[in-house]
Motif scaffolding. Sequence first.
Motif, short mmCIF file in Angstrom:
data_model
loop_
_atom_site.label_atom_id
_atom_site.label_comp_id
_atom_site.label_asym_id
_atom_site.label_seq_id
_atom_site.Cartn_x
_atom_site.Cartn_y
_atom_site.Cartn_z
N TRP A 39 12.19 2.89 32.60
CA TRP A 39 12.30 1.66 31.82
C TRP A 39 13.47 1.75 30.84
CZ3 TRP A 39 10.17 -2.98 32.37
CH2 TRP A 39 10.20 -3.87 31.30
N LEU A 40 13.72 2.95 30.31
CA LEU A 40 14.83 3.20 29.39
C LEU A 40 15.88 4.07 30.06
CD1 LEU A 40 12.74 4.16 26.22
CD2 LEU A 40 13.64 1.90 26.78
N HIS A 41 17.10 4.01 29.55
CA HIS A 41 18.11 4.96 30.00
C HIS A 41 17.78 6.32 29.42
CE1 HIS A 41 21.02 1.48 30.86
NE2 HIS A 41 20.74 2.06 32.00
N GLN A 42 17.52 7.28 30.30
CA GLN A 42 17.12 8.62 29.88
C GLN A 42 18.25 9.61 30.08
OE1 GLN A 42 14.36 8.83 28.35
NE2 GLN A 42 12.88 7.37 29.18
N TRP A 43 18.35 10.57 29.17
CA TRP A 43 19.38 11.61 29.23
C TRP A 43 18.71 12.97 29.03
CZ3 TRP A 43 24.64 10.26 29.77
CH2 TRP A 43 24.93 8.88 29.66
N LEU A 60 17.69 -0.17 26.99
CA LEU A 60 16.90 -0.60 28.14
C LEU A 60 17.68 -0.42 29.44
CD1 LEU A 60 15.42 -3.89 26.66
CD2 LEU A 60 14.19 -1.76 27.06
N ASN A 61 17.02 0.03 30.47
CA ASN A 61 17.65 0.20 31.77
C ASN A 61 17.56 -1.11 32.53
OD1 ASN A 61 18.59 0.97 34.24
ND2 ASN A 61 16.90 2.34 34.74
N GLN A 62 18.56 -1.95 32.36
CA GLN A 62 18.55 -3.28 32.97
C GLN A 62 19.21 -3.28 34.35
OE1 GLN A 62 20.51 -5.23 29.68
NE2 GLN A 62 18.57 -6.01 28.89
N MET A 121 29.10 4.75 27.37
CA MET A 121 29.22 3.48 26.64
C MET A 121 28.09 2.53 27.04
SD MET A 121 30.40 1.10 24.76
CE MET A 121 30.02 -0.64 24.79
N GLU A 122 27.82 2.42 28.32
CA GLU A 122 26.84 1.45 28.81
C GLU A 122 25.40 1.91 28.61
OE1 GLU A 122 27.89 0.86 32.92
OE2 GLU A 122 28.95 -0.98 32.46
N ASP A 123 25.12 3.19 28.87
CA ASP A 123 23.74 3.68 28.93
C ASP A 123 23.32 4.51 27.73
OD1 ASP A 123 23.94 2.49 31.37
OD2 ASP A 123 23.79 4.33 32.56
N GLY A 124 24.26 4.85 26.85
CA GLY A 124 23.90 5.60 25.66
C GLY A 124 23.08 4.74 24.71
N TRP A 125 22.24 5.38 23.90
CA TRP A 125 21.40 4.65 22.96
C TRP A 125 22.22 4.18 21.77
CZ3 TRP A 125 15.78 6.74 22.28
CH2 TRP A 125 15.17 6.85 23.54
N HIS A 139 18.92 -3.42 23.91
CA HIS A 139 18.15 -2.35 23.27
C HIS A 139 17.03 -2.96 22.43
CE1 HIS A 139 21.49 -2.92 20.15
NE2 HIS A 139 20.40 -3.31 19.53
N VAL A 140 16.06 -2.12 22.08
CA VAL A 140 14.94 -2.52 21.24
C VAL A 140 14.70 -1.42 20.21
CG1 VAL A 140 13.80 -3.97 22.97
CG2 VAL A 140 13.31 -1.51 22.90
N ASP A 141 13.63 -1.55 19.44
CA ASP A 141 13.27 -0.51 18.49
C ASP A 141 12.26 0.45 19.14
OD1 ASP A 141 13.31 0.40 15.57
OD2 ASP A 141 11.16 0.20 15.93
N ILE A 142 12.17 1.66 18.60
CA ILE A 142 11.24 2.64 19.17
C ILE A 142 9.78 2.21 19.02
CG2 ILE A 142 12.75 4.63 18.93
CD1 ILE A 142 11.28 5.31 16.34
N HIS A 143 9.52 1.20 18.17
CA HIS A 143 8.16 0.72 17.99
C HIS A 143 7.84 -0.49 18.87
CE1 HIS A 143 8.83 2.97 14.15
NE2 HIS A 143 7.65 3.43 14.48
N HIS A 144 8.75 -0.83 19.78
CA HIS A 144 8.46 -1.90 20.73
C HIS A 144 7.39 -1.41 21.70
CE1 HIS A 144 8.99 -4.94 23.86
NE2 HIS A 144 9.67 -5.65 22.98
#
Length: 303
Positions: A259-263, A301-303, A289-293, A243-248
């Motif tokens: 690019w991110l895990h979206q819900w 991040l959607n790796q 667990m895996e994809d939640g923020w 994960h990263v910060d929203i300001h990345h």
Amino acid sequence: MKKILLLCLVLNAGIFVSAQSTEINTYPTHWWVGMKNPALQVMLHGENIGKSDFSTSYTGVKLQKVVKAENPNYVFIDLLIAANAKPGIVIIKMKSNGISQEIPFSLKPRRMGKSSSFAQGVTSKDFIYLIMPDRFSNGDESNDRIAGMRDQTLRRDTVFNRHGGDLKGITNKLDYLQSLGVTTLWLNPVLENDRVNRTEHGYAFTDHYKVDARLGGDAAYKNLINAVHAKGLKIIQDAVYNHVDIHHVTVMDQPMKDWLHQWPDYTNTTYKDQVLFDPYASSIDRKIMEDGWFTKEMPDLNQ
């Protein structure tokens, strides 16, 4: 005549502006020769660079593939760095609408001493001391606040603000730590966390290739590592890459839609890692667990 002259000036000004170099950032910022894996993917970020053509000519470096992202501000370049490649500056040439621009990318030599003077690995014989750099010792008060960064707090009477500790403070205390029997330092992440609040812990990266200036920056980190190794000690680099910060930059300007895990609605991770190794756990529990923020300010991040 005056109108014609004015029109010429406007046109010339437009040509000058269009010929200006586009600011382009490379991720990673540099690399090394002699790596075991010769393949390297470099992400380039700059305004509308996806419309450009790319090439390079450097002995031992081959541009294998250029991948354009959904977002025209990104390009991914696959390089192959041969064993005979020498340290130097690889020039990545970008051409668009007849205008060329050179992007310098540094290839550095690998330092000697791996597994002897550094990177020796940690074993059960080591005494590991965990340090949150902001909370340990303030060796340089000039970097307590950095102009332009989002978090300007500095209060030692609360756990919610920065305290001012830095890497120089740790360097100054190495003799003390060694006197305790410490053989290995484990630092909370030192990479840049340019976020609005709770920046002291270091787990919300805004730049994966820059040590936080409030800790002393890249130079202070190198000085600490050299001082640690000079005393025969070890250091563990802590970093979380899921994960990263929203300001990345890749969140504020995403390379692609996934690019991110979206819900459909905001979904927080459960933090319950048991479902990852429980063969009978439900798939939805595993996915959350895996994809939640991690938090609303730390996208996954959607790796």
